[in-house]
Scaffold this motif. Structure first.
Motif, mmCIF file in Angstrom:
data_model
loop_
_atom_site.group_PDB
_atom_site.id
_atom_site.type_symbol
_atom_site.label_atom_id
_atom_site.label_comp_id
_atom_site.label_asym_id
_atom_site.label_seq_id
_atom_site.Cartn_x
_atom_site.Cartn_y
_atom_site.Cartn_z
ATOM 1 N N ASN B 13 -40.770 18.548 -20.629
ATOM 2 C CA ASN B 13 -42.043 18.402 -19.935
ATOM 3 C C ASN B 13 -42.845 17.253 -20.548
ATOM 4 O OD1 ASN B 13 -44.994 18.908 -19.558
ATOM 5 N ND2 ASN B 13 -44.193 20.550 -18.263
ATOM 6 N N GLU B 15 -45.949 16.205 -20.143
ATOM 7 C CA GLU B 15 -47.303 16.480 -20.632
ATOM 8 C C GLU B 15 -47.248 17.152 -21.996
ATOM 9 O OE1 GLU B 15 -46.388 17.467 -17.392
ATOM 10 O OE2 GLU B 15 -47.195 15.582 -16.610
ATOM 11 N N ASP B 16 -46.308 18.116 -22.116
ATOM 12 C CA ASP B 16 -46.185 18.814 -23.383
ATOM 13 C C ASP B 16 -45.745 17.846 -24.484
ATOM 14 O OD1 ASP B 16 -46.995 21.163 -22.295
ATOM 15 O OD2 ASP B 16 -44.989 22.019 -22.040
ATOM 16 N N HIS B 18 -46.340 14.674 -24.512
ATOM 17 C CA HIS B 18 -47.496 13.825 -24.773
ATOM 18 C C HIS B 18 -48.436 14.473 -25.780
ATOM 19 C CE1 HIS B 18 -51.082 11.304 -23.170
ATOM 20 N NE2 HIS B 18 -50.485 10.688 -24.199
ATOM 21 N N VAL B 19 -48.612 15.777 -25.648
ATOM 22 C CA VAL B 19 -49.463 16.514 -26.588
ATOM 23 C C VAL B 19 -48.948 16.325 -28.016
ATOM 24 C CG1 VAL B 19 -50.094 18.839 -27.363
ATOM 25 C CG2 VAL B 19 -50.340 18.218 -24.951
ATOM 26 N N LEU B 22 -49.781 12.916 -29.144
ATOM 27 C CA LEU B 22 -51.213 12.852 -29.476
ATOM 28 C C LEU B 22 -51.473 13.472 -30.839
ATOM 29 C CD1 LEU B 22 -52.889 13.767 -26.039
ATOM 30 C CD2 LEU B 22 -52.887 11.541 -27.195
ATOM 31 N N GLN B 26 -53.045 11.643 -34.028
ATOM 32 C CA GLN B 26 -54.286 12.098 -34.663
ATOM 33 C C GLN B 26 -54.103 12.367 -36.150
ATOM 34 O OE1 GLN B 26 -56.301 15.303 -32.664
ATOM 35 N NE2 GLN B 26 -56.187 14.284 -30.660
ATOM 36 N N LYS B 112 -46.968 28.237 -26.238
ATOM 37 C CA LYS B 112 -47.753 27.068 -25.828
ATOM 38 C C LYS B 112 -49.084 27.534 -25.268
ATOM 39 C CE LYS B 112 -43.814 24.137 -24.729
ATOM 40 N NZ LYS B 112 -42.971 23.653 -23.635
ATOM 41 N N GLU B 115 -54.973 25.233 -23.039
ATOM 42 C CA GLU B 115 -55.977 24.204 -23.277
ATOM 43 C C GLU B 115 -55.439 23.123 -24.216
ATOM 44 O OE1 GLU B 115 -59.724 27.089 -23.368
ATOM 45 O OE2 GLU B 115 -57.692 27.768 -23.784
ATOM 46 N N THR B 116 -55.503 21.913 -23.726
ATOM 47 C CA THR B 116 -54.846 20.808 -24.421
ATOM 48 C C THR B 116 -55.384 20.604 -25.830
ATOM 49 O OG1 THR B 116 -54.571 19.784 -22.282
ATOM 50 C CG2 THR B 116 -54.174 18.390 -24.185
ATOM 51 N N HIS B 117 -56.692 20.653 -26.002
ATOM 52 C CA HIS B 117 -57.215 20.389 -27.362
ATOM 53 C C HIS B 117 -56.771 21.453 -28.340
ATOM 54 C CE1 HIS B 117 -60.338 22.972 -25.571
ATOM 55 N NE2 HIS B 117 -60.565 23.364 -26.829
ATOM 56 N N ILE B 120 -53.181 20.671 -29.146
ATOM 57 C CA ILE B 120 -53.056 19.561 -30.098
ATOM 58 C C ILE B 120 -53.288 20.063 -31.521
ATOM 59 C CG2 ILE B 120 -54.146 17.401 -30.877
ATOM 60 C CD1 ILE B 120 -54.652 16.789 -27.863
#
Lengths: 755, 146
Positions: B13, B15-16, B18-19, B22, B26, B112, B115-117, B120
């Motif tokens: 996936n 998006e996953d 990408h997290v 990210l 960070q 999982k 909420e993305t934040h 992360i």
């Protein structure tokens, strides 16, 4: 009515109650004969006359003194041939009537030997009024061919009556329990009918019955005539000191006083009985009565005797034929019933459907089916508590598929309470311990007896103890708490019923196992589906959230609409995720197996707190455990129930200090009292929250039903209370809510009956 | 630790994944992420290069092909890789999946988050924990004592 034949001479006492005494009396050892003939007893070894009836002079022209202790040849050389012939025949075989000319008279002679004695009977050979002219036996059998049994019975008594000229001719049948019924009757009009009367087994004592089995026929020509004593050489005038002569096969044998009394009470002057045999046992009697004396001449007796023996064979074959037909009919109707039962998904339901037919197949008036899950009753049966008692008693019976009694009160003492309704019991057990049991009940005998006559119009002398009415009354008394006996046919039917039903139960159990397997598989599938669905559905949600996040990260966008949109998207995504979680939890709540154990309420509440708050209660929340105690249930489920209720209590609460009270109550103190058993313990969760309007008390348990705005009170999927109710119900419990707006809500729930 | 570390991620996936990127970004440290979208290609790669063992492997369970379990089995049964920490990250909270993962010797299981934040943050925690704090047993390399 020839019910009392052959009781012993010594049995002078008329006590009817002591049948066993009667049964012991040697009725065949007589010492006198009827006055219609002469009896000579000759020692077989040396042919010396041992005894002779006192009326011998009248018959052979010689006195007893002249004949006793003499060689038979000196009495009459005509008897030598008979003695010779007796040497060639087996004991107790009677040489049939043959003409003999003695003392210038034409006589009939019959003879047999027994215990080393030859017994020679002489009777008059001519009786102009009663010489049978027609082919009686042939005509009789021609008339009964291809008739129903009832018609056969009626034809027989009718023809014998017209042939013999007796006032009354009855067919008397012995039932399985040895009591008798008049099944056919032909009588002079003025006589009271006996048709349908039942008589206790004791009316014909065993020794008398035995004699009926040995002799096809028995005639008493005049109950008022004096009997003729037998004289012996040792003592001419007192035979009693001598060893008695076994007269089992002597047609002239005298009548027992007890029987004479009985006949006299019925105004009967003469009687004749013809035995009807079933193999070697007595099936019934053709009983003939006459109001005056009536002598049945030897030829006519022969015809009757022949009738008796042929009829025995004929009826035996007819009964076998009928039994076969009956078996065929039963098998057919059984097959039909089984098909009906099988057509129902639920076995018990199927049985219930065919209950009336089942009951009638076993000629019973009540039916009970009891299995683990079912109890149903049809017709006349005892109450449920008594049924349980019967079933308990049956379980102590030796391992057998059927059990029967026609007198339930002698088998189980509590049976006395309902024996007047249910006197007979036949049980059919399907399987050893489980599988269920069928109980068939029969009402008492006296409720099914047909009485042809009017008991109040008896014309007979009732002062004596021995009358048909009194016998019948005695019988009714004997069978007050007894049912029609269960016949061999009934038991046969019950056995085949048991095996058919067992086969069906096994088949059903197999089907159930299959269905369960299928269900288990489906359950696993469903579980996997629920997780997969929530997984696959959540993935796009996460993606959406991800892009919302990215949008948020863009610097320099301070547009209010933009911010509003982003917030809205996030909220919707969160809600969708909650709903998926709720659906998943709800789907699992109803399916996982319960693991029953006992634990304290305190233990489960403290775990809830840990789960919900990680051990630290929020500052404004207080949870009070009011009454602790042991509860039984699945710990995880109960924890889930309480967690849901506690979190609701906090969520829907606007008070500054939120208090939750949890405790155990006796069912009687709660609103659940009227729904569950009194011993059940009830858990309650009480809060000081916003309350629920009574009109929503049912809706709150519906899935995804929220009473408030989606986002007020912390959101939530709306599955919580649905899950709670589902879990409570899976425990066999109930949940109930009481609430006052702005004051608080109390949930009460039970976890099913305590073990 | 300051040297660059390799991690392998099995995630179909975007998006996953990408997290995870990210999160690495960070953390402001040098983490080299190698991504696979199919378990089979991950297994193939590792099978060829025994010495290219990564410091941490993140596995998603459900994806086309053999999925996370296939990779997990390969890793834990192979003496070259059995000591590498494997962290399963799945949307599924199915107890069967959780139990199965641990039974196949996964080192940790995480659900999982929507909420993305938060997600992360979770990945950052996982990376720091498994890359910095955990003390792992390292198989002596072949030839180390030669």
């Amino acid at each position: 009515m020839a019910l009392k034949d052959n009781a012993s001479e010594t049995s002078n006492e008329l006590s009817q109650s002591d049948v066993s005494t009667c049964d012991r009396e040697p009725v065949n050892l007589q010492s006198s004969i009827q006055n219609t003939g002469c009896l000579i007893v000759v020692r077989k070894s040396d042919r010396v006359v041992e005894a002779i009836s006192a009326n011998c002079n009248e018959w052979i022209g010689q006195s007893a003194k002249d004949t006793l202790s003499r060689d038979i040849a000196s009495v009459s050389d005509k008897l030598i041939d008979v003695m010779d012939e007796l040497e060639t025949v087996p004991e107790a075989e009677v040489l049939r009537k043959r003409p003999v000319h003695l003392n210038h008279r034409d006589l009939f002679l019959a003879a047999h030997h027994l215990n080393g004695k030859c017994l020679i009977e002489l009777e008059s050979s001519t009786d102009p009024d009663h010489i049978p002219k027609s082919n009686f036996v042939g005509d009789l059998f021609a008339s009964i061919d291809r008739q129903s049994l009832d018609n056969v019975y009626q034809q027989v008594v009718q023809r014998i009556k017209s042939f013999t000229g007796f006032d009354r001719v009855m067919l008397y049948q012995f039932m399985e329990d040895s009591h008798g019924i008049v099944v056919a009757e032909e009588k002079a009009e003025e006589l009271e009918p006996f048709l349908g009367l039942h008589f206790p087994a004791g009316d014909i004592p065993l020794p008398a019955r035995r004699l009926y089995e040995l002799n096809w026929i028995r005639a008493i020509s005049d109950v008022n005539a004096a009997t003729v004593p037998m004289l012996t050489s040792e003592s001419e005038f007192d035979i009693r000191r001598d060893s008695k002569i076994d007269m089992s096969f002597v047609g002239l044998r005298a009548i027992a006083p007890i029987h004479i009394e009985y006949l006299k009470n019925m105004n009967v002057g003469a009687s004749m009985s013809i035995s009807i045999m079933n193999g070697t046992s007595l099936w019934g009697l053709i009983a003939c009565h006459h109001s005056n004396s009536r002598y049945v001449p030897p030829m006519m007796r022969d015809a009757c005797e022949l009738t008796g023996s042929l009829l025995s064979v004929y009826l035996t074959s007819r009964r076998q034929q009928e039994a076969l037909q009956r078996q065929v009919i039963i098998n057919e109707s059984m097959a039909e019933l089984m098909t009906l039962v099988a057509s129902h998904e639920d076995f018990s339901e199927g049985l219930e459907h065919v209950a009336p037919s089942l009951a009638s197949m076993l000629n019973s008036q009540g039916l009970v089916w009891e299995s683990d899950a079912n109890l149903f009753c049809w017709g006349t049966v005892p109450n449920v508590a008594e049924i349980e008692r019967i079933i308990k008693a049956l379980s102590t019976q030796p391992d057998q598929s059927t059990f029967s009694t026609d007198e339930i009160s002698t088998w189980i003492s509590s049976g006395k309470k309902y024996a007047n309704r249910c006197a007979g019991l036949l049980s059919v057990r399907l399987g050893r311990r489980t599988g269920g049991v069928l109980l068939f009940f029969r009402t008492p005998y006296n409720t099914v007896i047909n009485w042809a006559g009017d008991p109040d119009k008896s014309t007979m002398d009732d002062s004596g103890r021995l009358t048909p009415r009194k016998s019948f009354a005695l019988f009714k008394q004997e069978v007050e708490s007894r049912s029609l006996p269960w016949t061999a046919y009934d038991l046969q039917t019950a056995k085949s019923l048991a095996s058919s039903l067992k086969a069906m139960v096994v088949e059903q159990a197999t089907r159930l196992i299959k269905a369960n397997d299928e269900l288990r598989r489906l359950n696993t599938d469903l579980d996997a589906f629920a997780y997969a669905a929530s997984h696959d559905l959540k993935e796009p949600l996460r993606g959406m959230h991800h892009y919302v996040y990215l949008l948020e990260q863009i610097d320099g966008i301070s547009d209010e609409t933009f911010g509003h949109g982003v917030e809205g998207l996030k909220r919707i995504i969160k809600r969708m995720s909650d709903l998926l979680d709720g659906l998943l939890r709800f789907s699992r709540a109803g399916r996982s197996d319960l693991n029953w154990e006992a634990f304290s309420l305190r233990e489960v509440v403290s775990q809830c707190q840990d789960l919900l708050f990680g051990g630290d209660l929020p500052e404004n929340v207080e949870i009070r455990l009011n009454r602790d105690g042991q509860i039984r249930g699945d710990f995880t489920c109960v924890r889930e129930i309480l967690s849901n209720l506690i979190s609701n209590a906090i969520k829907y609460n606007t008070s500054h200090s939120k208090t939750i009270e949890i405790g155990l109550l006796d069912c009687a103190e709660t609103p659940l009292a009227k729904f569950v058993e009194a011993e059940t313990r009830v858990v309650y969760v009480k809060d000081n929250g916003i309350g629920i309007d009574p009109k929503y008390h049912q809706q709150i348990f519906e899935i995804f039903r929220r009473l408030h705005d989606k986002d007020s009170f912390g959101g939530g999927s709306g599955a919580g209370l649905t899950i709670v109710r589902r879990m409570v119900e899976r425990h066999g419990g109930l949940i109930h809510v009481e609430s006052t707006i702005d004051q608080g809500t109390t949930f009460f729930f039970s976890l099913g009956p305590d073990e | 630790m300051s040297t660059s570390q390799n991690i392998v991620v099995l995630e179909d996936n975007n998006e996953d994944f990408h997290v995870i990127e990210l999160a690495c970004r960070q953390l402001k440290r040098s983490i080299h992420v190698e991504r696979f979208t199919r378990a089979e290609s991950l297994v193939e790669m590792l099978d060829k290069k025994h010495n290219a063992a990564p410091s941490l492997i993140l596995l998603d369970l459900r994806m086309p092909g053999g999925g996370g379990f296939h990779a997990l089995d390969f890793l834990k049964r192979n003496p070259h890789f059995s000591c590498i920490p494997v962290v399963v990250m799945s949307t599924s909270a199915n107890p069967i999946d959780i139990g199965e993962s641990y039974a196949r010797n996964a080192n940790a299981f995480h659900c999982k988050l929507i909420e993305t934040h938060k997600m992360i943050e979770l990945v950052k925690d996982i990376l720091e924990y498994w890359l910095d704090q955990v003390v792992l047993f390292r198989m002596p390399r072949a030839g180390a004592y030669e």
